[in-house]
Design a protein around this motif. Structure first.
Motif, short mmCIF file in Angstrom:
data_model
loop_
_atom_site.label_atom_id
_atom_site.label_comp_id
_atom_site.label_asym_id
_atom_site.label_seq_id
_atom_site.Cartn_x
_atom_site.Cartn_y
_atom_site.Cartn_z
N LYS A 98 -10.46 50.19 -16.00
CA LYS A 98 -10.46 51.64 -16.25
C LYS A 98 -9.20 52.38 -15.79
O LYS A 98 -9.20 53.59 -15.76
N SER A 99 -8.14 51.68 -15.43
CA SER A 99 -7.00 52.38 -14.84
C SER A 99 -6.03 52.98 -15.85
O SER A 99 -5.12 53.71 -15.48
N ARG A 100 -6.22 52.69 -17.13
CA ARG A 100 -5.32 53.24 -18.15
C ARG A 100 -5.98 54.39 -18.89
O ARG A 100 -7.17 54.39 -19.14
N MET A 101 -5.14 55.34 -19.25
CA MET A 101 -5.59 56.49 -20.02
C MET A 101 -5.05 56.33 -21.44
O MET A 101 -3.97 55.77 -21.63
N ALA A 102 -5.80 56.84 -22.41
CA ALA A 102 -5.38 56.70 -23.80
C ALA A 102 -5.13 58.06 -24.43
O ALA A 102 -5.92 58.99 -24.28
N PHE A 103 -4.01 58.14 -25.14
CA PHE A 103 -3.60 59.35 -25.84
C PHE A 103 -3.32 58.99 -27.29
O PHE A 103 -2.90 57.87 -27.59
N LEU A 104 -3.53 59.94 -28.18
CA LEU A 104 -3.21 59.75 -29.59
C LEU A 104 -1.90 60.47 -29.86
O LEU A 104 -1.83 61.70 -29.77
N GLN A 105 -0.87 59.69 -30.16
CA GLN A 105 0.45 60.25 -30.41
C GLN A 105 0.99 59.66 -31.69
O GLN A 105 1.08 58.45 -31.84
N ALA A 106 1.34 60.55 -32.62
CA ALA A 106 1.86 60.14 -33.93
C ALA A 106 0.93 59.14 -34.61
O ALA A 106 1.37 58.17 -35.22
N GLY A 107 -0.37 59.39 -34.48
CA GLY A 107 -1.37 58.55 -35.14
C GLY A 107 -1.62 57.21 -34.49
O GLY A 107 -2.36 56.39 -35.03
N THR A 108 -1.02 56.98 -33.34
CA THR A 108 -1.16 55.70 -32.64
C THR A 108 -1.72 55.93 -31.24
O THR A 108 -1.33 56.87 -30.56
N GLN A 110 -1.74 55.41 -27.52
CA GLN A 110 -0.77 55.03 -26.49
C GLN A 110 -1.50 54.97 -25.15
O GLN A 110 -2.24 55.90 -24.82
N LEU A 111 -1.29 53.91 -24.40
CA LEU A 111 -1.92 53.76 -23.09
C LEU A 111 -0.93 54.11 -22.00
O LEU A 111 0.27 53.82 -22.10
N LEU A 112 -1.45 54.73 -20.96
CA LEU A 112 -0.64 55.18 -19.84
C LEU A 112 -1.41 54.90 -18.56
O LEU A 112 -2.60 55.23 -18.47
N LYS A 113 -0.76 54.30 -17.58
CA LYS A 113 -1.40 54.09 -16.29
C LYS A 113 -1.57 55.44 -15.61
O LYS A 113 -0.72 56.32 -15.74
N ARG A 114 -2.66 55.60 -14.88
CA ARG A 114 -2.92 56.88 -14.21
C ARG A 114 -1.75 57.33 -13.34
O ARG A 114 -1.42 58.50 -13.29
N GLY A 115 -1.11 56.40 -12.66
CA GLY A 115 0.01 56.73 -11.79
C GLY A 115 1.24 57.22 -12.53
O GLY A 115 2.16 57.75 -11.92
#
Length: 170
Positions: A98-108, A110-115
């Motif tokens: 559960k440490s990654r966050m997901a965003f929708l950017q340009a239809g894709t 994208q995963l980002l670590k919380r830090g």
């Protein structure tokens, strides 16, 4: 008992599992029979559950349960987590982490670590209008109407100084 995911009512409970990488169409198609079988056989204290599952955005496994028919127990939830762990092994992908966050950017997705979030906000990579997948939603109705939604409308609003404007708690 298995039901098509789109046939679950808005108040159906959902669990969202985010994959550590996009899943291929072949992987998803290959997993659907096992997912349907799990939903068909899923029980709680001997009672059949009305359940379904779906892969969304090639990145998320969503399991849904109509608790109006029968609710999940601790043992049945444990069974679903064991099923998801088996999928992880079979696919070679993380779904329970559960440490990654997901965003929708340009239809894709994208995963980002919380830090990395503060840095991404400072760099403008993530902004108030960036769509965020809040995987803590509890119902199918919320999934259908609030997933994903602009980061400024979620708990992330505090990163943009918008929590007071939106009335969100920090």
């Amino acid at each position: 008992m298995y039901v098509a995911f789109d046939q679950l009512p808005p108040e159906a409970r959902v669990w969202i599992y985010q994959a550590s990488r996009p899943l291929s169409g072949t992987e998803i198609v290959g997993m659907m029979p096992g997912l349907a079988r799990f939903a068909e056989e899923w029980t709680s204290h001997g009672r059949t559950l009305l359940a379904s599952g779906e892969f969304l955005h090639q990145q998320f496994l969503v399991i849904g349960l109509d608790e109006g028919v029968a609710g999940a127990s601790g043992c049945s939830i444990d069974a679903s987590v064991r099923f998801v762990a088996q999928l992880e092994q079979h696919l070679g992908v993380e779904l329970l982490e559960k440490s990654r966050m997901a965003f929708l950017q340009a239809g894709t997705v994208q995963l980002l670590k919380r830090g990395e979030l503060k840095e991404a906000v400072a760099a403008g990579t993530v902004g108030p209008d960036t769509f965020y997948f809040d995987n803590t939603l509890g119902t199918k109705g919320e999934l259908d109407t609030h997933w994903p939604r602009p980061a400024s409308e979620t708990w992330l609003a505090r990163y943009f100084g918008q929590e007071e404007k939106n009335g969100l708690l920090t």
